[in-house]
Design an enzyme around this catalytic site. Structure first.
Site, PDB file in Angstrom:
ATOM      1  CG  ASP A  86      -9.352  15.019 -15.912  1.00  0.00           C
ATOM      2  OD1 ASP A  86      -8.676  14.426 -16.772  1.00  0.00           O
ATOM      3  OD2 ASP A  86     -10.310  14.485 -15.317  1.00  0.00           O
ATOM      4  NE  ARG A 137      -3.175   0.269   3.113  1.00  0.00           N
ATOM      5  CZ  ARG A 137      -2.627   0.509   4.314  1.00  0.00           C
ATOM      6  NH1 ARG A 137      -1.998   1.636   4.540  1.00  0.00           N
ATOM      7  NH2 ARG A 137      -2.726  -0.394   5.266  1.00  0.00           N
ATOM      8  CE  LYS A 171     -12.160   6.761 -18.911  1.00  0.00           C
ATOM      9  NZ  LYS A 171     -12.505   8.063 -18.366  1.00  0.00           N
TER      10      LYS A 171
HETATM   11  C1  LIG Z   1     -13.084   8.490 -17.123  1.00  0.00           C
HETATM   12  C2  LIG Z   1     -12.714   9.820 -16.618  1.00  0.00           C
HETATM   13  C3  LIG Z   1     -12.506  10.046 -15.256  1.00  0.00           C
HETATM   14  C4  LIG Z   1     -12.723   8.954 -14.223  1.00  0.00           C
HETATM   15  O1  LIG Z   1     -11.795   7.921 -14.365  1.00  0.00           O
HETATM   16  P1  LIG Z   1     -12.089   6.360 -14.027  1.00  0.00           P
HETATM   17  O2  LIG Z   1     -10.816   5.717 -14.400  1.00  0.00           O
HETATM   18  O3  LIG Z   1     -13.256   5.947 -14.874  1.00  0.00           O
HETATM   19  O4  LIG Z   1     -12.415   6.285 -12.584  1.00  0.00           O
HETATM   20  C5  LIG Z   1     -12.109  11.313 -14.860  1.00  0.00           C
HETATM   21  N1  LIG Z   1     -11.942  12.310 -15.759  1.00  0.00           N
HETATM   22  C6  LIG Z   1     -12.138  12.132 -17.074  1.00  0.00           C
HETATM   23  C7  LIG Z   1     -11.921  13.264 -18.020  1.00  0.00           C
HETATM   24  C8  LIG Z   1     -12.529  10.890 -17.553  1.00  0.00           C
HETATM   25  O5  LIG Z   1     -12.729  10.713 -18.861  1.00  0.00           O
END
Ligand SMILES: *Cc1c(COP(=O)(O)O)cnc(C)c1O
Length: 375
Positions: free
Chosen positions: A168, A46, A193
């Site tokens: 982000d 962890r 992604k």
């Molecule tokens: C998918 C996504 C998230 C969340 O991520 P997960 O891996 O699904 O928990 C956050 N921000 C953006 C822009 C995303 O496309």
């Protein structure tokens, strides 16, 4: 080192001596100590695991930060960073943020006394009027999901010099955008992604620009525990090796598809940053080295939208994005179902809107599938 070289070579595994080209999967929960008071540098997975550290070092290098942390999902990464704040603090966030982040802010973060004010961060005046002496952070997603609005990161940095600038960077990845070089303090990723890239792994990252923020986040992560597993750390590392070629090919496809959709009689609007008529085309050319491969488009009726979703064959009707497969999403019932109706409609997220995550197939095949589905 150029970005495409960095994706493959930025980090070499320092823990093993066999010469293995791929990072080993250290599938262990705990580590034995050589003697009292001695440690190999690892105690318990962890707080640190060599496979996870490899992925973290790679993200740190690609984003140009002081340190990176790998989480079990993008949402657990976003959740961890909300622990930096205290009751009474305010965050200004992009108004058409990823639906899951809105769900977290509006349902969980509020219980911890955090106030999130939504503003169109592509409009400097809107952010300025939302700023207060309680503003601790500006949280931006650029381009936004699904409306593809672009925020000028350097301008945000100047406008709120005392707030943490959190970006982000899921849609563009460090291959196309370097938020830290534009003034961001923390970069967030859903590594699920483009970074993983194959629709097979859930993963998240936080990258901090400075060592102090990194240490605070590291403490939060080891305390709250949403770490990335060793196997998933291996998978995302493997994904990043091909990030450059995937991003380039998907973008090349997206440019062709956006151009074709724009001229389709049943398509009423195309939202793609790479189209010269996009309001942020020039800003994007200055701020990023690519436009990415996310396209949203509106069709002439709800009926057409639903029929496209039912008729696509090659393209998969599935949530998520950033993988080698082209996916089509219906924001109103999928990614943005949790956004209050009025807020959703005021952002243009209605029953006629579809979102494409363009993959790396042949553009001609994707276009043929779309055109047949639109008939
Ligand atoms: C998918 C996504 C998230 C969340 O991520 P997960 O891996 O699904 O928990 C956050 N921000 C953006 C822009 C995303 O496309």
């Amino acid at each position: 080192m150029k970005p495409e070289t960095a994706c493959v070579h930025a980090v070499r595994d320092a823990t093993q001596t066999t010469g293995a080209v791929a990072v080993p999967i250290y599938q262990t929960a705990t580590f034995a100590h050589p003697a009292v008071g001695k440690s190999t540098g690892y105690d318990y997975s962890r707080s640190g695991n060599p496979t996870r550290e490899h992925a973290e070092n790679l993200l740190r290098a690609l984003e140009g930060g002081a340190g990176a942390l790998a989480f079990s999902s993008g949402m657990s990464a976003v959740n961890a960073l909300t622990e930096l704040f205290s009751p009474g603090d305010e965050i200004i966030a992009t108004d058409d943020l990823y639906g899951g982040t809105v769900r977290l802010f509006d349902n969980i973060s509020v219980k911890n006394g955090l106030t999130v004010k939504y503003a169109d961060t592509s409009d400097a005046a809107a952010v300025k009027s939302a700023l207060s002496d309680k503003t601790r952070a500006v949280f931006v997603e650029t381009p936004t999901n699904p409306m593809m609005k672009v925020t000028d990161l350097a301008a945000m940095r100047k406008m709120a010099p005392n707030a943490l600038l959190i970006a982000d960077n899921t849609f563009l990845t460090p291959y196309f955008c370097a938020p830290i070089s534009l003034g961001a303090d923390i970069v967030v990723h859903s590594g699920t992604k483009y970074l993983s890239g194959h629709n097979d792994t859930l993963c998240g990252f936080l990258v901090a620009a400075d060592g102090e923020t990194y240490e605070r986040l590291r403490f939060i992560q080891k305390t709250t525990g949403a770490v990335l597993s060793p196997f998933d750390a291996f998978l995302v590392t493997r994904g990043i090796k091909t990030l450059a070629v995937r991003m380039e090919k998907a973008q090349e496809n997206a440019l062709k598809i956006a151009g074709r959709l724009k001229n389709h009689p049943k398509v009423t609007a195309v939202y793609y940053v790479g189209l010269p008529e996009h309001p942020a085309y020039e800003l994007s050319k200055r701020q990023t080295s690519g436009f990415g491969s996310m396209i949203s488009f509106s069709v002439d009726s709800e009926e057409t939208a639903k029929s496209v979703l039912n008729k696509v064959e090659l393209i998969l009707f599935a949530e998520s994005l950033g993988g080698v497969e082209t996916l089509i999403t219906y924001p109103v019932t999928q990614t943005h179902a949790d956004i209050p109706l009025e807020r959703r409609l005021s952002r243009g997220i209605d029953e006629r809107l579809l979102r494409l995550s363009v993959g790396i197939e042949a553009a001609e095949d994707i276009i043929a599938d779309l055109e047949r589905a639109l008939e």
